[in-house]
Write an enzyme that holds these catalytic residues in place. Sequence first.
Site, mmCIF file in Angstrom:
data_model
loop_
_atom_site.group_PDB
_atom_site.id
_atom_site.type_symbol
_atom_site.label_atom_id
_atom_site.label_comp_id
_atom_site.label_asym_id
_atom_site.label_seq_id
_atom_site.Cartn_x
_atom_site.Cartn_y
_atom_site.Cartn_z
ATOM 1 N N HIS A 34 25.287 2.376 1.087
ATOM 2 C CA HIS A 34 25.822 1.543 2.165
ATOM 3 C C HIS A 34 25.391 2.097 3.531
ATOM 4 C CE1 HIS A 34 29.106 -0.977 3.983
ATOM 5 N NE2 HIS A 34 29.045 -0.036 4.911
ATOM 6 N N GLU A 35 25.657 3.375 3.740
ATOM 7 C CA GLU A 35 25.317 3.972 5.036
ATOM 8 C C GLU A 35 23.804 4.014 5.235
ATOM 9 O OE1 GLU A 35 27.662 4.057 7.004
ATOM 10 O OE2 GLU A 35 29.392 4.100 5.640
ATOM 11 N N HIS A 76 22.808 0.861 6.940
ATOM 12 C CA HIS A 76 23.027 0.945 8.388
ATOM 13 C C HIS A 76 21.918 1.775 9.054
ATOM 14 C CE1 HIS A 76 26.910 -0.971 8.733
ATOM 15 N NE2 HIS A 76 27.500 -0.148 7.887
#
Lengths: 504, 504
Positions: A261-262, A265
Amino acid sequence: MSQEKFEELRQRLAEIVDLSKTMALLAWDQQVMMPRGGAPIRAEQMATVGRIAHVKFTSAEMGSLIDSLRGWAEEHEYDSFEASLVRVAARDWEKASKVPADLRAEISRSAALAQPVWVDARKNNDFESFLPVLRRNLDLRKRYIDCFDVDDEPYDIVLDDFERGMKTKEVRRLFDYLKEHQAPLVKEAVARSNGSASHEFTIPEQKVFEREVLAEFGFQEHDWRLDPTVHPFASGTGITDIRITTRYFTDKLEGLFGTMHEFGHGLYEHQIDPGLERSPLARGVSLGMHESQSRLWENLVGRSRPFWRRFFPRLKELQPKALSGYDAERWYREVNAVRPSLIRVEADEGTYNLHVIVRFELEQAMIGDEFPLEQLPEEWNRRIWEYLGIEVPTDTEGVLQDVHWSSGSIGYFPTYALGNLISAQIWERATADLPGLEDGFEHGEFAPLADWLREHLHRHGRKLTPAETLERVAGTDRIDPAPYVRYLRRKLSGIYGIPATAGP
Amino acid sequence: MSQEKFEELRQRLAEIVDLSKTMALLAWDQQVMMPRGGAPIRAEQMATVGRIAHVKFTSAEMGSLIDSLRGWAEEHEYDSFEASLVRVAARDWEKASKVPADLRAEISRSAALAQPVWVDARKNNDFESFLPVLRRNLDLRKRYIDCFDVDDEPYDIVLDDFERGMKTKEVRRLFDYLKEHQAPLVKEAVARSNGSASHEFTIPEQKVFEREVLAEFGFQEHDWRLDPTVHPFASGTGITDIRITTRYFTDKLEGLFGTMHEFGHGLYEHQIDPGLERSPLARGVSLGMHESQSRLWENLVGRSRPFWRRFFPRLKELQPKALSGYDAERWYREVNAVRPSLIRVEADEGTYNLHVIVRFELEQAMIGDEFPLEQLPEEWNRRIWEYLGIEVPTDTEGVLQDVHWSSGSIGYFPTYALGNLISAQIWERATADLPGLEDGFEHGEFAPLADWLREHLHRHGRKLTPAETLERVAGTDRIDPAPYVRYLRRKLSGIYGIPATAGP
């Protein structure tokens, strides 16, 4: 003459970006590295740097410099650096200059002071100790709203900070669609679901595995860091200094999904056109768009069948005990199981948006003083029961779970669900553009996806509005919930055998 | 009225201290955490924050504010917060306001850009690649000197930055004394010395051991960090956020001594009166005084017989292979052996000051353009041969070993030797004041020393001048080289049997 003025604007904005990236480092360090004793002085440092950046940006001088360049900028191509910089700076200035520097500093100081209080309160399941700092953050946020003319709903003001141009009303419309179409899907899945299996994953091997996955995704030590923290986030000080964080559990593999997920980003920030560095254009266009990238890598990639065809054998090699009795297909089903649970960041794709809807409603209620703040845990627990059908045993697993309110971020949560919706809109385009994209994952081919995202989305940074950016990457300027619900139904039909298309 | 003005000054200075501590974090992160890709943008960020701090501090407005408070401040006790803050701010302002903001920013940017170049050059033994950035740093340092009236020697200007009030001439006098009295002592010791023993220390156990030592010294996780880096240093963002760094070797225990060294720096900053926080008084008074604290913990404590009586058994338990055949006494002799070597930070107490003298002479020559900069390695190697009697096989172990010139710090090195001298002056007072101090180390009693240092030295921070501070802690305002030479002779006489007092 105008060229010179533009150069001056560029320089002044570069200085402000340096300060805001310095703020990012102060915050990253606070959450990842700082000894706890540093908290009070760090609050002062963040307040000072934040105040200076704010004063510099909102000065009348800056305002007239921007104004004097409007005409000149319009002579340039709409998405040229020149036109974009002046346009975005003008829009930012209009909003920021309405907020007094002292209030801005106070918000930042209050957030820094609240952060360690929240860490303790969460650890000790002690909402009362958190209440005063939450109240302070909320009061400051209301004073912030008071700086603006409210056209429609006060919540619009804070929502706009994270998703420029988005309206509360529009979010409500999208969320109503989800309540109507996603919630029943979840119920169907839950009815057919088995109980949760129990695992025991060793942490060192989780770290080995996630590094291998990240390496194939494109994470390189030269420009990236990965560290453990309490509440994972992505940050960094520039396009070539990207910092992602994660946390580890022994009973589940959420750390891996958090890391992917990160990474999403981080990749967005990393693939911004380097020519935009040190300008306010050098970041993701909105939090919803940002979240579309993190959810895309976490879910559309990281929970896909081809991904696990590639990585399951290695995971099993590293975690033989936890995965005994599993093969790639069974494991794929396991990581996509729909099971209502307490913690948003660990929620499955089916239930995640429901967690967000709870927060969206509570935030509006807090801003509107609809109940005394002491009642927040009850209000939380009641909604979790209503939307997810589960009881909240402790505030640690309830109202205290998220970092956002400790840092004064109200209006942020809806962007998580918007991100889910956008991710599916983007996915439909990417898979149409790149035949065989998903099959490539099975052979470790993730670069085509990263390249496609760079080209259609990432490189633009903040040059365009969120809606214009969505148009470039998804072919429409409206967030559309249908692709997400379609995607979810398709996936769950493959796992639970529920109908692949909705009934009449 | 004056009280209000003072409050304004205090506030303005607090903001500047916030910025300079933020700079400290940007620098710490750069050397300890930052992905390499972050270097160019970090240079900009440091230049921006540094420039803003400089502009704010050196403004004419600040100058008149300080001026307007001089009379009022003199009505307060000399060492009151009020009098000290105005006095120190006035002195700082006089020096800083002579340097244009652009030059200051350029120095800081150039240093940040040079740092990674140095890391590579050192790793690859490639002085040529370092030469252009060194030349740039040196040119900027000369432009810096040109901002001031030189009374006597240009080197005074840079020396004064690190050791306020110290003169090149005075350092030369002290170093001449060392050449006369310390150098012969070293020769005597070397003549009686055995060859070096070879060891193999495991790194995880080194880390366990140093943490145990630090815990007894007073290192607490709540307010401290310890991390590995290329070139160890101490830093932090405040009295309760102290960060020390170290590095590890497998063939020697220099990591431990480095850690104790940086602990001494950290303790000084940690024990400053908390009432001075966020003021320019909240740091060590000079680098010489700072180094006296690091050398004191590294050598006068960490290489003492009682220290090793306490810790040797544990070290042997952790490193049985490396220490087979050793007992506490033999190990004490080993860690105090005098053996001329190449690397300053690893040099023994006998030879250390000689390394410093080499750098002191070279820096004056560089400032005075006494040779083309290309010749620096030769000049270095020649002096090492002359003073230490050893050949320098590579620039990595020679002219490229220290970080200082890459960060533009010229005038810094002499403070290392001054620190040695001061540490012995302080030690004579502390041991006279606290009978049985050293014996207490054998029982883990380090708190009396830390407390004594807090009371007599640390708490004052930067309220007084270096000379006045020295007076408080050592009973004299002059640096005196005799106690250090006495200390060294006494120690070496116990190890090598050389006469305990100098000949006639």
